[in-house]
Design an enzyme around this catalytic site. Structure first.
Site, PDB file in Angstrom:
ATOM      1  CG  ASP A  86     -15.535  45.618  11.242  1.00  0.00           C
ATOM      2  OD1 ASP A  86     -16.525  45.152  11.803  1.00  0.00           O
ATOM      3  OD2 ASP A  86     -15.550  45.911  10.181  1.00  0.00           O
ATOM      4  CG  HIS A  87     -17.099  41.757   9.639  1.00  0.00           C
ATOM      5  ND1 HIS A  87     -18.384  41.368   9.586  1.00  0.00           N
ATOM      6  CD2 HIS A  87     -17.487  43.163   9.215  1.00  0.00           C
ATOM      7  CE1 HIS A  87     -19.339  42.026   9.088  1.00  0.00           C
ATOM      8  NE2 HIS A  87     -18.600  43.315   9.218  1.00  0.00           N
ATOM      9  N   GLY A 133     -20.747  48.318   1.780  1.00  0.00           N
ATOM     10  CA  GLY A 133     -20.248  49.116   0.444  1.00  0.00           C
ATOM     11  C   GLY A 133     -21.032  50.095  -0.184  1.00  0.00           C
ATOM     12  CD  GLU A 180     -23.112  40.337  10.806  1.00  0.00           C
ATOM     13  OE1 GLU A 180     -22.167  40.957  11.252  1.00  0.00           O
ATOM     14  OE2 GLU A 180     -23.831  40.372   9.709  1.00  0.00           O
ATOM     15  CG  ASP A 199     -19.657  37.754  10.360  1.00  0.00           C
ATOM     16  OD1 ASP A 199     -20.566  37.330  10.545  1.00  0.00           O
ATOM     17  OD2 ASP A 199     -19.466  38.665   9.458  1.00  0.00           O
ATOM     18  CG  ASN A 241     -19.702  48.679  12.453  1.00  0.00           C
ATOM     19  OD1 ASN A 241     -20.257  48.708  13.495  1.00  0.00           O
ATOM     20  ND2 ASN A 241     -18.801  47.618  11.974  1.00  0.00           N
ATOM     21  CG  HIS A 260     -21.925  45.519  10.918  1.00  0.00           C
ATOM     22  ND1 HIS A 260     -20.466  45.236  10.828  1.00  0.00           N
ATOM     23  CD2 HIS A 260     -22.173  45.226  12.281  1.00  0.00           C
ATOM     24  CE1 HIS A 260     -20.060  44.658  11.797  1.00  0.00           C
ATOM     25  NE2 HIS A 260     -20.925  44.529  12.883  1.00  0.00           N
ATOM     26  CB  SER A 283     -11.662  44.443   8.376  1.00  0.00           C
ATOM     27  OG  SER A 283     -10.826  45.029   7.570  1.00  0.00           O
ATOM     28  CG  ASP A 311     -14.650  50.667   5.718  1.00  0.00           C
ATOM     29  OD1 ASP A 311     -13.687  51.660   5.241  1.00  0.00           O
ATOM     30  OD2 ASP A 311     -13.911  49.682   5.637  1.00  0.00           O
TER      31      ASP A 311
HETATM   32  N1  PH4 Z   1     -17.879  47.195   7.977  1.00  0.00           N
HETATM   33  C1  PH4 Z   1     -16.535  47.432   7.438  1.00  0.00           C
HETATM   34  C2  PH4 Z   1     -16.098  46.113   6.956  1.00  0.00           C
HETATM   35  C3  PH4 Z   1     -14.685  46.421   6.083  1.00  0.00           C
HETATM   36  O1  PH4 Z   1     -12.663  43.411   4.625  1.00  0.00           O
HETATM   37  P1  PH4 Z   1     -12.949  45.038   4.840  1.00  0.00           P
HETATM   38  O2  PH4 Z   1     -11.794  45.950   5.420  1.00  0.00           O
HETATM   39  O3  PH4 Z   1     -13.310  45.762   3.457  1.00  0.00           O
HETATM   40  O4  PH4 Z   1     -14.339  45.127   5.901  1.00  0.00           O
HETATM   41  O5  PH4 Z   1     -17.975  46.217   9.021  1.00  0.00           O
HETATM   42  C4  PH4 Z   1     -19.083  47.660   7.786  1.00  0.00           C
HETATM   43  O6  PH4 Z   1     -20.240  47.474   8.410  1.00  0.00           O
HETATM   44  C5  PH4 Z   1     -19.031  49.063   7.012  1.00  0.00           C
HETATM   45  O7  PH4 Z   1     -20.217  49.430   6.362  1.00  0.00           O
HETATM   46  P2  PH4 Z   1     -20.083  50.674   5.098  1.00  0.00           P
HETATM   47  O8  PH4 Z   1     -19.536  49.959   3.907  1.00  0.00           O
HETATM   48  O9  PH4 Z   1     -21.657  50.865   4.926  1.00  0.00           O
HETATM   49  O10 PH4 Z   1     -19.524  51.688   5.402  1.00  0.00           O
HETATM   50 ZN    ZN Z   2     -19.600  45.297   8.807  1.00  0.00          ZN
END
Ligand code: PH4
Ligand code: ZN
Length: 307
Positions: free
Chosen positions: A81-82, A179, A133, A103, A251, A208, A49, A253
């Site tokens: 990503d984004h 999140g 998106e 995005d 996705n 996502h 990202s 994270d």
């Molecule tokens: N993402 C992750 C986005 C992360 O700015 P950043 O590095 O914090 O951005 O695109 C997701 O869709 C993750 O989904 P999740 O929170 O459910 O794992």
């Molecule tokens: Zn995302």
């Protein structure tokens, strides 16, 4: 081997599974994600990202991913990503990313179309695929029907968006959010909407905000002092259903962050004399790897590395 992101998704859509896109910010994440892909013999998308780029540096992260990919016996796509703007897209193309997301979901429809089409014009001549998106990722609870409609992806608009922009994949909003706090009440996704989008949109669809927020990680982190009351994610059966309805990229994270944090907290609490980063981060990397392996099995990408 490093491969074009678009090809991974087209095959996944054709064969009815999804490829996981796992966010990394440093080497620990990269080792965890690629280690899991090798053990599962799974194709994988390594997602970076703009926030990760600010944290880790674009050249360093891209070089690390591409170097690991060179010797990897499974296909790996390096994905932005984004992506926030065309400059970031251009920098990532220069750095050798094999797919990019632009995005524009916060913009009015026409502006989102314009921005996304420009990203396509930059990426396609280099053989790089583009994810757009449409719809906003936001908690849906306590929202009126009108507010929900305004945030979730409209199927007819999705069809028009893909036609006008030429994107290779489309991230949709059906009730997920980023999140660890996705729902206060029962988790609910709008599967009817997903079906309608699928009927109108040919390109692979992307989900996502798909982390499940595993109870073991929340419990372990909490046992060692984390405050994560009310954390809740997407149930695994919802993800299975979304994939059966046409989601080809998922996705993740948050689940990696939770596994990392729970494990680091445990090591620090149970081995107070430890100060070797390898002994602290090594177990955290293993925990993230196990999470990624489970996702690959859940998404159906395990064992699909071979062409
Ligand atoms: N993402 C992750 C986005 C992360 O700015 P950043 O590095 O914090 O951005 O695109 C997701 O869709 C993750 O989904 P999740 O929170 O459910 O794992
Ligand atoms: Zn995302």
């Amino acid at each position: 081997m490093l491969v074009a992101g678009g090809e991974l998704l087209l095959r996944a859509r054709r064969e009815g599974y999804a490829v996981g896109a796992f966010n990394i910010q440093n080497l620990e994440g990269l080792w965890a994600v690629t280690g899991a892909a090798v053990e599962e013999r799974s194709p994988v998308i390594v997602a970076v990202s703009p926030g990760a780029i600010r944290y880790g540096g674009l050249r360093l992260l891209a070089t690390a991913v591409r170097t690991v990919a060179e010797d990897l016996p499974v296909p790996l796509a390096l994905h932005l990503d984004h992506g926030e703007d065309l400059e970031t897209v251009s920098r990532c193309l220069e750095a050798g990313f094999t797919s990019v997301m632009i995005d524009g979901s916060h913009l009015p429809f026409r502006e989102n179309v314009d921005l996304t089409r420009k990203a396509v014009e930059l990426a396609h001549p280099r053989g790089v695929s583009v994810e757009g998106e449409l719809g906003r990722l936001a908690g849906m609870e306590e929202k009126s029907v009108e507010e929900r409609e305004a945030l979730l992806t409209d199927p007819a608009q999705a069809e028009e968006f893909v036609r006008l922009t030429g994107v290779d994949s489309l991230a949709v909003s059906i009730g997920t959010s980023h999140g660890a706090y996705k729902f206060r009440g029962e988790p609910r996704l709008d599967f009817e909407r997903l079906k309608l989008i699928r009927e109108r949109v040919e390109v692979p669809l992307v989900l996502h905000g798909a982390s499940s927020v595993p109870p073991w990680a929340v419990e372990k982190a909490s046992r060692y002092g984390a405050q994560l009351q009310g954390a809740k994610g997407i149930p695994e059966e919802h993800l299975r259903r979304a994939i059966s309805l046409g989601i080809a990229k998922v996705n993740i994270d948050t689940d990696l962050r939770l596994a990392f944090t729970a494990t680091v907290r445990e090591v620090l609490a149970t081995s107070p004399g430890e100060f070797d980063p390898r002994k602290i981060l090594g177990p955290a990397r293993e925990a993230m790897k196990e999470v990624v392996r489970e996702k690959m099995r859940l998404f159906g990408s395990s064992g699909r590395a071979a062409g």
